[in-house]
Design a protein around this motif. Structure first.
Motif, PDB file in Angstrom:
ATOM      1  N   LEU A  47     -18.449 -25.828   3.051  1.00  0.00           N
ATOM      2  CA  LEU A  47     -17.237 -25.401   3.736  1.00  0.00           C
ATOM      3  C   LEU A  47     -16.031 -26.079   3.098  1.00  0.00           C
ATOM      4  N   CYS A  48     -14.913 -25.358   3.040  1.00  0.00           N
ATOM      5  CA  CYS A  48     -13.720 -25.961   2.433  1.00  0.00           C
ATOM      6  C   CYS A  48     -12.882 -26.705   3.454  1.00  0.00           C
ATOM      7  N   SER A  49     -13.207 -26.572   4.741  1.00  0.00           N
ATOM      8  CA  SER A  49     -12.395 -27.252   5.746  1.00  0.00           C
ATOM      9  C   SER A  49     -13.189 -27.454   7.026  1.00  0.00           C
ATOM     10  N   ALA A  50     -12.706 -28.365   7.852  1.00  0.00           N
ATOM     11  CA  ALA A  50     -13.286 -28.600   9.177  1.00  0.00           C
ATOM     12  C   ALA A  50     -12.254 -29.301  10.032  1.00  0.00           C
ATOM     13  N   VAL A  51     -12.289 -29.012  11.334  1.00  0.00           N
ATOM     14  CA  VAL A  51     -11.378 -29.638  12.282  1.00  0.00           C
ATOM     15  C   VAL A  51     -12.206 -30.219  13.422  1.00  0.00           C
ATOM     16  N   ILE A  52     -11.837 -31.415  13.873  1.00  0.00           N
ATOM     17  CA  ILE A  52     -12.615 -32.129  14.886  1.00  0.00           C
ATOM     18  C   ILE A  52     -11.797 -32.268  16.164  1.00  0.00           C
ATOM     19  N   TYR A  53     -12.382 -31.844  17.292  1.00  0.00           N
ATOM     20  CA  TYR A  53     -11.734 -31.928  18.603  1.00  0.00           C
ATOM     21  C   TYR A  53     -12.504 -32.869  19.524  1.00  0.00           C
ATOM     22  N   GLY A  54     -11.803 -33.373  20.513  1.00  0.00           N
ATOM     23  CA  GLY A  54     -12.414 -34.206  21.528  1.00  0.00           C
ATOM     24  C   GLY A  54     -11.343 -34.992  22.260  1.00  0.00           C
ATOM     25  N   PRO A  55     -11.619 -35.456  23.475  1.00  0.00           N
ATOM     26  CA  PRO A  55     -10.612 -36.232  24.218  1.00  0.00           C
ATOM     27  C   PRO A  55     -10.380 -37.593  23.589  1.00  0.00           C
ATOM     28  N   ASN A  56      -9.372 -38.289  24.058  1.00  0.00           N
ATOM     29  CA  ASN A  56      -9.116 -39.648  23.592  1.00  0.00           C
ATOM     30  C   ASN A  56     -10.333 -40.529  23.852  1.00  0.00           C
ATOM     31  N   ALA A  57     -10.613 -41.413  22.900  1.00  0.00           N
ATOM     32  CA  ALA A  57     -11.711 -42.386  23.016  1.00  0.00           C
ATOM     33  C   ALA A  57     -13.088 -41.721  23.033  1.00  0.00           C
ATOM     34  N   GLU A 329      -5.890 -38.179  12.490  1.00  0.00           N
ATOM     35  CA  GLU A 329      -4.558 -37.875  13.022  1.00  0.00           C
ATOM     36  C   GLU A 329      -3.680 -37.193  11.976  1.00  0.00           C
ATOM     37  N   PHE A 330      -4.247 -36.227  11.326  1.00  0.00           N
ATOM     38  CA  PHE A 330      -3.558 -35.489  10.254  1.00  0.00           C
ATOM     39  C   PHE A 330      -2.269 -34.850  10.740  1.00  0.00           C
ATOM     40  N   ASP A 331      -2.271 -34.358  11.979  1.00  0.00           N
ATOM     41  CA  ASP A 331      -1.128 -33.590  12.460  1.00  0.00           C
ATOM     42  C   ASP A 331      -0.102 -34.413  13.222  1.00  0.00           C
ATOM     43  N   ALA A 332      -0.247 -35.735  13.254  1.00  0.00           N
ATOM     44  CA  ALA A 332       0.689 -36.568  14.002  1.00  0.00           C
ATOM     45  C   ALA A 332       2.101 -36.427  13.429  1.00  0.00           C
ATOM     46  N   SER A 333       3.025 -36.017  14.260  1.00  0.00           N
ATOM     47  CA  SER A 333       4.457 -35.907  13.932  1.00  0.00           C
ATOM     48  C   SER A 333       4.773 -34.836  12.901  1.00  0.00           C
ATOM     49  N   ILE A 334       3.821 -33.962  12.599  1.00  0.00           N
ATOM     50  CA  ILE A 334       4.062 -32.883  11.640  1.00  0.00           C
ATOM     51  C   ILE A 334       3.943 -31.547  12.369  1.00  0.00           C
ATOM     52  N   HIS A 335       4.881 -30.664  12.144  1.00  0.00           N
ATOM     53  CA  HIS A 335       4.902 -29.393  12.858  1.00  0.00           C
ATOM     54  C   HIS A 335       3.681 -28.541  12.493  1.00  0.00           C
ATOM     55  N   PRO A 336       3.100 -27.839  13.461  1.00  0.00           N
ATOM     56  CA  PRO A 336       1.914 -27.011  13.194  1.00  0.00           C
ATOM     57  C   PRO A 336       2.106 -25.976  12.083  1.00  0.00           C
ATOM     58  N   ILE A 337       3.328 -25.439  11.918  1.00  0.00           N
ATOM     59  CA  ILE A 337       3.557 -24.442  10.870  1.00  0.00           C
ATOM     60  C   ILE A 337       3.338 -25.060   9.487  1.00  0.00           C
ATOM     61  N   ALA A 338       3.795 -26.311   9.316  1.00  0.00           N
ATOM     62  CA  ALA A 338       3.574 -26.996   8.041  1.00  0.00           C
ATOM     63  C   ALA A 338       2.086 -27.233   7.814  1.00  0.00           C
ATOM     64  N   LEU A 339       1.375 -27.608   8.871  1.00  0.00           N
ATOM     65  CA  LEU A 339      -0.064 -27.829   8.753  1.00  0.00           C
ATOM     66  C   LEU A 339      -0.790 -26.537   8.435  1.00  0.00           C
ATOM     67  N   THR A 362      -7.873 -33.682  15.566  1.00  0.00           N
ATOM     68  CA  THR A 362      -6.618 -33.277  16.173  1.00  0.00           C
ATOM     69  C   THR A 362      -6.798 -33.076  17.676  1.00  0.00           C
ATOM     70  N   HIS A 363      -5.661 -33.064  18.390  1.00  0.00           N
ATOM     71  CA  HIS A 363      -5.641 -32.652  19.788  1.00  0.00           C
ATOM     72  C   HIS A 363      -4.928 -31.303  19.946  1.00  0.00           C
ATOM     73  N   ASN A 364      -4.371 -30.804  18.864  1.00  0.00           N
ATOM     74  CA  ASN A 364      -3.596 -29.569  18.923  1.00  0.00           C
ATOM     75  C   ASN A 364      -4.540 -28.368  19.008  1.00  0.00           C
ATOM     76  N   PRO A 365      -4.498 -27.606  20.096  1.00  0.00           N
ATOM     77  CA  PRO A 365      -5.449 -26.499  20.269  1.00  0.00           C
ATOM     78  C   PRO A 365      -5.128 -25.271  19.425  1.00  0.00           C
ATOM     79  N   TYR A 421     -16.994 -25.403  26.165  1.00  0.00           N
ATOM     80  CA  TYR A 421     -17.603 -26.040  24.998  1.00  0.00           C
ATOM     81  C   TYR A 421     -17.800 -27.540  25.177  1.00  0.00           C
ATOM     82  N   GLY A 422     -17.397 -28.096  26.306  1.00  0.00           N
ATOM     83  CA  GLY A 422     -17.466 -29.541  26.492  1.00  0.00           C
ATOM     84  C   GLY A 422     -16.374 -30.230  25.698  1.00  0.00           C
ATOM     85  N   ALA A 423     -16.549 -31.530  25.460  1.00  0.00           N
ATOM     86  CA  ALA A 423     -15.609 -32.324  24.658  1.00  0.00           C
ATOM     87  C   ALA A 423     -14.178 -32.246  25.192  1.00  0.00           C
TER      88      ALA A 423
END
Length: 445
Positions: A47-57, A329-339, A362-365, A421-423
């Protein structure tokens, strides 16, 4: 190309936690996300990419931290604490922070990684005893270590080192090693150290310098793990502005202007006192076009702009070299359009010709979208509130059939927020404030 990473007994991951970049079966759509490389007669896919979700901690950062720790251990060649402490990941140099903190007995920490480089598939496993959590006086030892090349064992180390059939590995092993395997076996076992990796030491000296160089170069240059990224780390970790090993300023400026800066340009300027290059905003002198003025970028530009400018060279490096960029934290302080634009670069076969990879949490849905990521590219990390243990899984693990099946046309974001989906964790702070207000009112009486 990273294919697979797993870890056991690393912080909140007690049981085997597997992070796979191998495409899951029966996943249709977004075929441009599939990387293909020939290994011998076989075609290996990733895979060329992957994104990881889950609550804090929940453990999202822990899985990236585990990759960072393995990288550091392999490059320094031992499981002793490191003297140089220039990483925000303290577990990199204080290895007593690694074991799960709820264990009442010593258990090994195990790392496994599989990757492709130069048309060769490498599988490496390291299992070591670090003692109990926070015990920096424990006697450490490598319990198991194994390297395979194209699914053929090169060596396996327990209390002794055993070698595979070098004749079947003649394309990768030196002729001298093949002709002197008995002598190498004797020397390897006589010089074996409990705290040193055979991969980083004996393998290079006794078996194959060329294969050792390929492995070490991949860990050094292409396995780019950024843990709890800050701007200073992003500059220094994989590039040196002072030596001009960072990408040319013209490219950075073009990206910075597209992103949005408040100055005429940006550049790395060497400080007069210590010679250290620092990112600065550059302004033209209105009275003299040949003169410019420099102001530290973190003084004049927004935090998001500075962070983007420091992150972008690593994106460039991954694309140019075919590296694997893993960012906490790739997306911290960076606008989603740029990401979105950066993600699309990795998904673009005409640009991503070296088959680079991007992994981030990320936490950005907004990325929970079947038009952006495949189901096997969307990962979740969940921690049990009672055991405090984490597990990692993919959206593709739910399958497509039955009540809990996930189909390509589903609304991933909506389903995630209704806990399909949990998480995800239901958080309600109102009782805390209600109790506080109630106490305040009672005290007022």
């Amino acid at each position: 190309m990273l294919l697979d990473f797993s870890v056991e007994n690393y912080k909140s991951f007690l049981e085997n936690a597997q992070f796979s970049m191998i495409p899951a079966p029966k996943q249709h759509g977004l075929d441009y996300s599939i990387l293909k490389k020939r290994v011998g007669r076989n075609i290996v896919k990733g895979l060329c990419s992957a994104v990881i979700y889950g609550p804090n901690a929940s453990g999202k950062t822990n899985i990236i931290g585990a990759m960072d720790v393995l990288r550091s251990i392999v490059l320094r060649g031992n499981i002793r604490n490191a003297e140089e402490q220039n990483s925000p990941n303290k577990a990199v140099y204080n290895l007593e922070l690694i074991p799960n903190n709820h264990l009442d007995e010593i258990k090994p920490v195990t790392f496994r990684i599989s990757f492709l480089e130069n048309g060769i598939k490498f599988d490496y496993e390291l299992s070591a005893l670090f003692g109990m959590f926070l015990d920096d006086t424990a006697q450490r030892s490598v319990k198991n270590e194994k390297l395979s090349i194209n699914d053929k064992m090169v060596f396996e180390r327990t209390d002794k080192v055993k070698f595979g059939d070098f004749k079947k590995l003649k394309s990768y092993i030196s002729t001298q090693a093949i002709d002197n395997v008995d002598t190498i076996n004797l020397v390897a076992n006589q010089s074996l150290s409990e705290e040193e990796l055979f991969l980083s030491n004996g393998f290079k000296l006794l078996i194959s310098q060329s294969m050792s160089k390929i492995i070490m170069d991949w860990f050094t240059e292409k396995f780019m793990v950024i843990y709890r990224a800050d701007t200073i780390q992003l500059i220094r970790r994989f590039s040196d502005p002072q030596k001009k090993t960072i990408f040319v300023e013209k490219t950075i400026n073009e990206a910075a202007k597209t992103f949005g800066i408040n100055s005429n340009s940006v550049a790395y300027v060497a400080n007069g006192d210590d010679g250290e290059a620092k990112l600065c905003s550059i302004f033209e002198d209105k009275n003299d076009k040949l003169r410019v003025k420099a102001v530290l970028a973190d003084v004049f530009e927004s935090f998001g702009t500075v962070r983007f400018i420091n992150l972008f060279p690593l994106v460039l490096r991954a694309i140019v070299t075919g590296g694997t960029l893993i960012v906490d934290e790739f997306d911290a302080s960076i606008h989603p359009i740029a990401l979105m634009s950066i993600i699309s670069i990795f998904h673009n076969d005409d640009i991503n010709k070296k088959q680079a990879q991007l992994v981030f949490n990320t936490h950005n849905p907004i990325f929970l979208n079947s038009n952006i990521f495949r189901r096997d590219e969307i990962k979740f990390v969940e921690k049990d509130d009672n055991s405090h243990l984490s597990e990692i899984y993919s959206l593709s693990d739910f399958g497509t059939a039955g009540e809990n099946g996930v189909r390509k046309g589903d609304d991933y974001m909506k389903n995630y927020f209704v806990s399909q989906y949990g998480a995800i964790k239901n958080i309600d702070f109102s009782p805390i404030f209600e109790d506080l207000i109630s106490k305040d009112e009672n005290n007022g009486e």
